[in-house]
Design a protein around this motif. Structure first.
Motif, PDB file in Angstrom:
ATOM      1  N   SER A  84      -3.484   0.462  -3.089  1.00 46.13           N
ATOM      2  CA  SER A  84      -2.690  -1.140  -3.087  1.00 46.13           C
ATOM      3  C   SER A  84      -2.774  -1.532  -4.425  1.00 46.13           C
ATOM      4  CB  SER A  84      -3.475  -2.014  -2.079  1.00 46.13           C
ATOM      5  OG  SER A  84      -3.657  -1.295  -0.890  1.00 46.13           O
ATOM      6  N   THR A 134       0.859  -1.162   0.072  1.00 48.41           N
ATOM      7  CA  THR A 134      -0.172   0.180  -0.202  1.00 48.41           C
ATOM      8  C   THR A 134       0.836   1.297   0.202  1.00 48.41           C
ATOM      9  OG1 THR A 134      -1.741  -1.158   1.170  1.00 48.41           O
ATOM     10  CG2 THR A 134      -1.891   1.250   1.343  1.00 48.41           C
ATOM     11  N   CYS A 189      -4.343   6.417  -0.105  1.00 46.85           N
ATOM     12  CA  CYS A 189      -3.786   5.197  -0.291  1.00 46.85           C
ATOM     13  C   CYS A 189      -4.363   4.482  -1.337  1.00 46.85           C
ATOM     14  CB  CYS A 189      -4.048   4.623   1.107  1.00 46.85           C
ATOM     15  SG  CYS A 189      -5.700   4.329   1.524  1.00 46.85           S
TER      16      CYS A 189
END
Ligand SMILES: *Cc1c(COP(=O)(O)O)cnc(C)c1O
Length: 365
Positions: A340, A285, A338
């Motif tokens: 991932s 992440t 964020c």
């Protein structure tokens, strides 16, 4: 499409061992609390360096049963992270307690230990850190703080099987810890499954009763319990995968380090390692102000990406009212930036290069 996680390739890698384990369960017709669950509990306890391990039906149940067995209940408060999967806070609510959210560290995404003290009240009974994305929380300091404050430490290890701090496994620092074996976790089975570990013989005994209708001796019930058992098929699969978990985690770290090296010159924040904890990269992440553009370009190139987690718990509809006015600026900023990337042990070097090339084109294009 390059997936976030590739369970099929892993199954084919282990097919002979897994098929044999499943066939043995079928032949034995021992489906509930049989030899595989007992053996897996022993093997997992040994691997994790804890005296007791008790299988149960899911990671959510593992946390719920751990809190119950630790004696957390109505009117109590449990300090935890707002940046986690909802199950962490659900388990706290199941026992009648209230989750108290404390802001996270911007580098590790785990509880900011320096901010815990000011969230303590006379009702606080426990701290529940989450080792998010496979990154160990600051366990030595959490252990010191909880024992100095007379609080229990109960770890959410759903994403951290095999992660360690100073050579000691996550899950072995607190009174108890809950693990999830949801298929996509680092150690995953082929359905739902969970495990509670504990350093206390007394807690272990309560856990064994709670997961099986409050009963130690069949048809004698001492407390109101649950039907929350790990089943024999899942235990047989987990016994196979446990033998490979160190290799899987090593390969995840290889993938993560390759990503980080190849993106070192890009304007992105790649995952942090403090050199003391061993991160096992349940997720890879990173943070970027241009997350949406990057994710759109990846999608266009048939590469999966995901946001874990878009809405922190204190801003979820379910907790909004009780968290009115609570400001957790680091968590809120991280949740907005964020994203991932795909990560699994079998992810190949050429694929990593392809993924990075797409990101590079967006940021330097
Ligand atoms: C997956 C997960 C859980 C719940 O596990 P289940 O097995 O899905 O019930 C709890 N906490 C965290 C941090 C998780 O990632």
């Amino acid at each position: 499409m390059i997936p976030m996680v590739d369970l099929k390739t892993q199954y084919h890698r282990l097919k002979d061992e897994i098929d044999l384990g499943l066939a043995e369960v079928l032949e034995s017709c021992a489906f509930i609390l049989g030899p595989n669950v007992r053996a897996f509990e022993t093997e997992a306890a040994e691997y994790l360096g804890v005296p007791h391990a008790v299988g149960c039906a899911s990671g959510t149940d593992a946390l719920h049963l751990a809190l119950l067995a630790a004696g957390i209940g109505e009117g109590d408060e449990v300090i935890t992270s707002p940046f986690t999967f909802i199950a962490t806070a659900e388990a706290i609510r199941y026992v009648g307690a209230r989750p108290v959210f404390v802001d996270i560290d911007p580098k590790t995404f785990n509880l900011d230990v320096d901010q815990i003290q000011k969230a303590m009240t006379p009702k606080t009974k426990a701290i529940m850190p989450v080792h998010l994305f496979g990154q160990p929380a600051d366990l030595p300091r959490l252990q010191e703080l909880s024992s100095a404050s007379g609080l229990l430490l109960i770890e959410d290890c759903a994403q951290s099987f095999g992660a360690s701090v100073n050579g000691r496994q996550t899950g072995s620092f607190g009174l108890a810890a809950g693990y999830s074996f949801f298929p996509s976790k680092n150690l995953g089975c082929y359905g739902d499954g969970g495990l509670v570990v504990t350093s206390s013989e007394e807690v272990a005994q309560r856990l064994r009763m709670l997961r099986n209708h409050g009963s130690e001796v069949r048809y004698y019930h001492d407390v109101i319990g649950y039907n929350s058992r790990l089943d024999e098929f899942q235990a047989a699969i987990l016994r196979v995968k446990l033998r490979h978990i160190d290799a899987f985690n090593r390969e995840r770290r290889r993938v993560a380090h390759a990503y980080s090296e190849q993106m070192a010159d890009l304007p992105l924040e790649t995952p942090y390692e403090d050199g003391i904890g061993v991160h096992v990269y349940h997720q890879y992440t990173l943070l970027s102000d241009r997350r949406e553009a990057i994710m759109a370009a990846l999608q266009e190139a048939s590469i999966s990406s995901a946001i874990y987690y878009p809405v922190p718990l204190h801003q979820q509809k379910v907790f909004k009212a009780e968290c009115e006015g609570l400001s957790l600026p680091v968590t809120e900023s991280v949740a907005q930036r964020c994203f991932s990337l795909p990560i699994y042990p079998e992810l190949e070097h050429e694929t990593i290069e392809r993924i990075v090339a797409v990101i590079r084109a967006v940021l330097h294009g």
